[in-house]
Scaffold this motif. Sequence first.
Motif, short mmCIF file in Angstrom:
data_model
loop_
_atom_site.label_atom_id
_atom_site.label_comp_id
_atom_site.label_asym_id
_atom_site.label_seq_id
_atom_site.Cartn_x
_atom_site.Cartn_y
_atom_site.Cartn_z
N THR A 188 0.83 -1.21 0.00
CA THR A 188 0.00 0.00 0.00
C THR A 188 0.86 1.25 0.00
OG1 THR A 188 -1.71 -1.19 1.25
CG2 THR A 188 -1.81 1.20 1.27
N GLU A 189 1.92 1.22 0.79
CA GLU A 189 2.83 2.36 0.85
C GLU A 189 3.48 2.61 -0.51
OE1 GLU A 189 7.25 3.19 2.75
OE2 GLU A 189 5.85 1.89 3.85
N MET A 190 3.94 1.53 -1.17
CA MET A 190 4.61 1.70 -2.46
C MET A 190 3.63 2.15 -3.53
SD MET A 190 7.56 1.15 -1.45
CE MET A 190 8.29 1.49 -3.04
N ALA A 191 2.37 1.74 -3.42
CA ALA A 191 1.36 2.18 -4.39
C ALA A 191 1.20 3.68 -4.34
CB ALA A 191 0.03 1.49 -4.11
N ARG A 192 1.28 4.27 -3.13
CA ARG A 192 1.18 5.73 -3.02
C ARG A 192 2.37 6.41 -3.67
NH1 ARG A 192 -0.76 4.58 2.42
NH2 ARG A 192 1.31 5.02 3.25
N GLU A 193 3.50 5.69 -3.79
CA GLU A 193 4.68 6.26 -4.43
C GLU A 193 4.74 5.95 -5.92
OE1 GLU A 193 8.32 5.50 -2.36
OE2 GLU A 193 7.41 5.76 -0.38
N GLY A 194 3.75 5.18 -6.41
CA GLY A 194 3.67 4.96 -7.85
C GLY A 194 4.07 3.59 -8.33
N LEU A 195 4.35 2.63 -7.41
CA LEU A 195 4.74 1.28 -7.81
C LEU A 195 3.63 0.31 -7.44
CD1 LEU A 195 6.98 -0.69 -8.84
CD2 LEU A 195 7.62 -0.96 -6.43
N ARG A 196 3.19 -0.51 -8.38
CA ARG A 196 2.17 -1.51 -8.11
C ARG A 196 2.86 -2.83 -7.81
NH1 ARG A 196 -0.90 -4.92 -11.49
NH2 ARG A 196 -0.04 -3.91 -13.34
N ALA A 197 2.76 -3.26 -6.54
CA ALA A 197 3.40 -4.49 -6.09
C ALA A 197 2.33 -5.55 -5.88
CB ALA A 197 4.17 -4.26 -4.80
N GLN A 198 2.42 -6.65 -6.65
CA GLN A 198 1.47 -7.74 -6.53
C GLN A 198 1.99 -8.74 -5.50
OE1 GLN A 198 0.88 -9.89 -10.16
NE2 GLN A 198 -0.44 -11.45 -9.21
N LEU A 199 1.12 -9.13 -4.57
CA LEU A 199 1.51 -10.07 -3.51
C LEU A 199 1.08 -11.48 -3.86
CD1 LEU A 199 0.55 -8.02 -0.31
CD2 LEU A 199 2.80 -8.30 -1.32
N VAL A 200 2.00 -12.44 -3.65
CA VAL A 200 1.70 -13.86 -3.85
C VAL A 200 2.05 -14.57 -2.56
CG1 VAL A 200 2.20 -15.92 -5.18
CG2 VAL A 200 2.24 -13.68 -6.31
N PHE A 201 1.04 -15.12 -1.89
CA PHE A 201 1.23 -15.74 -0.59
C PHE A 201 1.24 -17.26 -0.71
CE2 PHE A 201 -0.58 -11.64 0.43
CZ PHE A 201 0.19 -11.22 1.51
N SER A 202 2.16 -17.89 0.01
CA SER A 202 2.13 -19.32 0.25
C SER A 202 1.81 -19.53 1.73
CB SER A 202 3.47 -19.98 -0.09
OG SER A 202 3.76 -19.80 -1.47
N GLU A 203 1.43 -20.73 2.09
CA GLU A 203 1.10 -21.02 3.49
C GLU A 203 2.40 -21.06 4.28
OE1 GLU A 203 -1.72 -21.35 6.32
OE2 GLU A 203 -2.12 -21.28 4.18
N VAL A 204 2.62 -20.08 5.14
CA VAL A 204 3.83 -20.01 5.94
C VAL A 204 3.45 -19.89 7.41
CG1 VAL A 204 5.20 -18.97 4.10
CG2 VAL A 204 4.01 -17.50 5.73
N ASP A 205 4.33 -20.35 8.27
CA ASP A 205 4.12 -20.27 9.71
C ASP A 205 5.20 -19.36 10.29
OD1 ASP A 205 3.53 -20.57 12.35
OD2 ASP A 205 4.32 -22.61 12.54
N ASP A 206 4.82 -18.10 10.53
CA ASP A 206 5.76 -17.14 11.10
C ASP A 206 5.27 -16.66 12.47
OD1 ASP A 206 3.61 -15.71 10.29
OD2 ASP A 206 4.74 -14.11 9.32
N SER A 207 4.44 -17.47 13.15
CA SER A 207 3.84 -17.05 14.42
C SER A 207 4.87 -16.87 15.52
CB SER A 207 2.78 -18.07 14.87
OG SER A 207 3.36 -19.37 14.98
N THR A 208 6.00 -17.57 15.43
CA THR A 208 7.03 -17.48 16.47
C THR A 208 8.19 -16.59 16.06
OG1 THR A 208 8.14 -19.47 15.65
CG2 THR A 208 6.44 -19.76 17.34
N MET A 209 8.10 -15.96 14.91
CA MET A 209 9.21 -15.14 14.44
C MET A 209 9.29 -13.83 15.22
SD MET A 209 10.04 -13.74 10.60
CE MET A 209 10.43 -15.41 10.06
N PRO A 210 10.48 -13.46 15.72
CA PRO A 210 10.63 -12.20 16.44
C PRO A 210 10.28 -11.01 15.53
CG PRO A 210 12.53 -13.61 16.79
CD PRO A 210 11.72 -14.24 15.70
#
Length: 422
Positions: free
Chosen positions: A307-329
């Motif tokens: 969203t931040e980059m879109a305001r600066e003029g760059l369209r970033a497409q997100l591709v998600f895989s199933e990840v487990d980052d619940s314990t990541m600092p």
Amino acid sequence: MSLAGYPARVPSFLVQLLRRGAPVIAATPRDVPDQVVDPTPVPGWQRISAMCSAESQPEPDSLMARACKYVVLVPMVYRFVVLPAMLFPVLASGHTGLGLAVGLVLFVLNAATIVWALRVPSVLNESMRGLLITDSAIAVTANLVVGYLDPSASALTWTHLVGSVALWTVAWGIPFGLLLAALSVPMQAAMSLPVITVVGNTLLLGVTIVTSTGALLLVGLGTRLALGLGIRRGREAEAAKVRRELHDTVLQALEVMALPVAGDDHRTVELRGIARAQAMELRRGLAGEPDLPHPTTIGEDLTLLATEMAREGLRAQLVFSEVDDSTMPEARRRAVRDAAREALRNTMKHSGTNVAVLRIEERDGGIAVIARDHGSGFSDADRPAGFGISESIAARLAEVGGRSQVHSQPGRGTRVTLWVPR
């Protein structure tokens, strides 16, 4: 925290008000908690608890200290009204003893005390302390003299002492009111008053302390609420003024700077994009839109980044895989987010395209974020100046145990892989 869950504890302001009296009112609150103005119907004691728990200014306000002396004047005015009402029956009965003379003297002294109190700078002034001590000494002396020489007029002097107890309670707090009331017991014993009279007089003093305390609480709590609301309204008005000034100056300037002009070079286009993004952010803030929620996963981090980059003029497409980052600092998530931001800004600066893809996946026991564009690309021997790989990306990830890789070919775009352990 909601008002319903507000802790049921005795607020410090209330304790100080009861212990120290009117001067505490001069310690103005910094603000009124949101719980106080919450429209949800709740018991009144919870609002009072929230209001009294508000932090106070470290130093008493001088204007409030001056105003507090008018609270102390209330018992004096009470005596000014009641003493004549008790003198008239004595005069009508033809009584001409010492008690009548003492009552007249007390009335005059009380009027002089009111004038003196009005001239005292504030309730915190040392003159006020001396005034109250002198007043109580006069009351005790008058009761002893009249009690021995003219007991039939003792009601006049006792009324004056009742006013003194009220004065001490309001001006200095309940402990001092109780102290003066306790001192009256041996005084009455020295006057050889009957036990039933001593008990009745002492009960009257107790009622006086309770009444004075109630008046002190009403004035103190009401004043604190009014001050807090006034402070809040003043800050809101000041914030509205600042918003108007920002809208009419900074925002207008940013939006003019963001207007495209034929012939702009690459650097100028980039600066106009930044101005446009900042103008959008400022306009959102001035419109009072709520802040975005605090992210708790890498996916949320990168969504906000897109969203931040879109305001600066760059369209970033997100591709998600199933990840487990619940314990990541959080430090590792923040490092990935900031490194990804730098990679996307490199895309804006050097790739010649305004489209990129961000992909999240699990890899090698950690989390990988791949930023890919299909722009102009580059060779390692011809890396663009200012391409912040070593400091902005690699060093940031290395601090949290991560690493980065950059693959690019001229004409085939660039892929930046960011990896951090869980």
